[in-house]
Design an enzyme around this catalytic site. Structure first.
Site, PDB file in Angstrom:
ATOM      1  N   SER A 138      53.205 118.467   5.356  1.00  0.00           N
ATOM      2  CA  SER A 138      52.939 117.229   4.645  1.00  0.00           C
ATOM      3  C   SER A 138      53.050 116.074   5.636  1.00  0.00           C
ATOM      4  O   SER A 138      53.756 116.173   6.643  1.00  0.00           O
ATOM      5  CB  SER A 138      53.964 117.041   3.525  1.00  0.00           C
ATOM      6  OG  SER A 138      53.938 115.726   3.020  1.00  0.00           O
ATOM      7  N   TYR A 148      63.186 117.005   1.883  1.00  0.00           N
ATOM      8  CA  TYR A 148      61.790 117.424   1.815  1.00  0.00           C
ATOM      9  C   TYR A 148      61.079 117.118   3.133  1.00  0.00           C
ATOM     10  O   TYR A 148      60.456 118.000   3.744  1.00  0.00           O
ATOM     11  CB  TYR A 148      61.072 116.729   0.654  1.00  0.00           C
ATOM     12  CG  TYR A 148      59.631 117.148   0.530  1.00  0.00           C
ATOM     13  CD1 TYR A 148      59.275 118.268  -0.217  1.00  0.00           C
ATOM     14  CD2 TYR A 148      58.606 116.451   1.178  1.00  0.00           C
ATOM     15  CE1 TYR A 148      57.954 118.680  -0.321  1.00  0.00           C
ATOM     16  CE2 TYR A 148      57.291 116.850   1.078  1.00  0.00           C
ATOM     17  CZ  TYR A 148      56.975 117.962   0.327  1.00  0.00           C
ATOM     18  OH  TYR A 148      55.662 118.369   0.239  1.00  0.00           O
TER      19      TYR A 148
END
Length: 257
Positions: A138, A148
């Protein structure tokens, strides 16, 4: 006929990989937790594209699930030519609000499973002198976004390192770093998306098309949209303290995927 194994294949980017690779004539091994949904999608892709689409039910947050996929990747009688490590999820809330057990589960799926499945795949691929691995990360890997973002930064560094180690082997390794993609990702995590501008959203099928084109070009890192390439280029000029503040206001819980 070549075979691709895709984790997290029932929705979002994983489902888009399955659609595209089936349309290109690849047989599939589709991995996810939902057996019924896997079978429905496998049947649809088989009927539409006349390819073999097999299902493997596995929860990559468990030892049993990771082991089952490792075993499939090591099967020399039915080799996998392309591995797509796509499975992942987000935790809603700031670091201090999320149970440690949930954060550790994320690291198992995003990091341990990616490491072990990549290792299981590249051994047989190296013996054959061909194959590829796409690890889905990402753009959150490049900005301060808690666990994350840290897990996705690990995926980026890991993929680049393995690609360097395997240079000249005939294998291609690439990490795909999309921004916000319209998938089930945010809804499943109970995350709102109202504060994300419309222009920041990407289409999963286009992300996959751009990523596969970059894999064919031999790229190791793919940022599959010009808008995010510009944003990340600009981010390098912004002090990290300011970038962290911007990131927290857009919501670390809204990890791009």
């Amino acid at each position: 006929m070549t075979t691709a194994l895709i984790t997290g294949a029932t929705s979002g980017i994983g489902a888009a990989f399955a659609r595209r690779l089936a349309a290109d004539g690849h047989d599939l091994v589709m991995v996810a937790r939902d057996t019924e949904r896997l079978r429905a999608q496998a049947t649809e892709l088989h009927d539409r594209h006349r390819i073999e689409a097999r299902v493997l039910t596995a929860d990559l947050s468990t030892e049993r699930g990771i082991g089952a996929v490792e075993k499939r990747l090591a099967d020399g009688r039915d080799p996998v030519d392309l591995l797509v490590n796509n499975a992942g999820f987000g935790n809603k809330g700031r670091f201090t609000d999320v149970p440690v057990a949930d954060e550790l589960l994320m690291l198992k799926v995003h990091c341990e499973a990616v490491l072990r499945l990549t290792r299981a795949a590249v051994g047989p691929m190296r013996e054959r002198g061909r194959g590829g691995v796409v690890n889905v990360a990402s753009v959150a890997a490049f900005v301060p976004r808690g666990t994350y973002g840290a897990s996705k930064a690990w995926v980026v560094q890991f993929t680049q390192g393995v690609a360097k180690d395997l240079a000249g082997s005939g294998l291609r390794l690439m990490v795909l770093c999309p921004g916000f993609v319209r998938t089930e990702f945010h809804r499943r995590a109970g995350m709102g998306t109202d504060n994300i501008p419309g222009w920041m959203w990407l289409d999963a099928d286009r992300v996959v098309s751009a990523g596969l084109a970059d894999l064919d070009r031999g790229k190791t890192v793919s940022i599959p949209d010009p808008r995010y390439k510009v944003l990340l280029g600009a981010a390098k000029l912004v002090p990290r303290g300011l970038l962290a503040g911007i990131s927290s206001r857009t919501g670390r819980k809204y990890g791009p995927r």
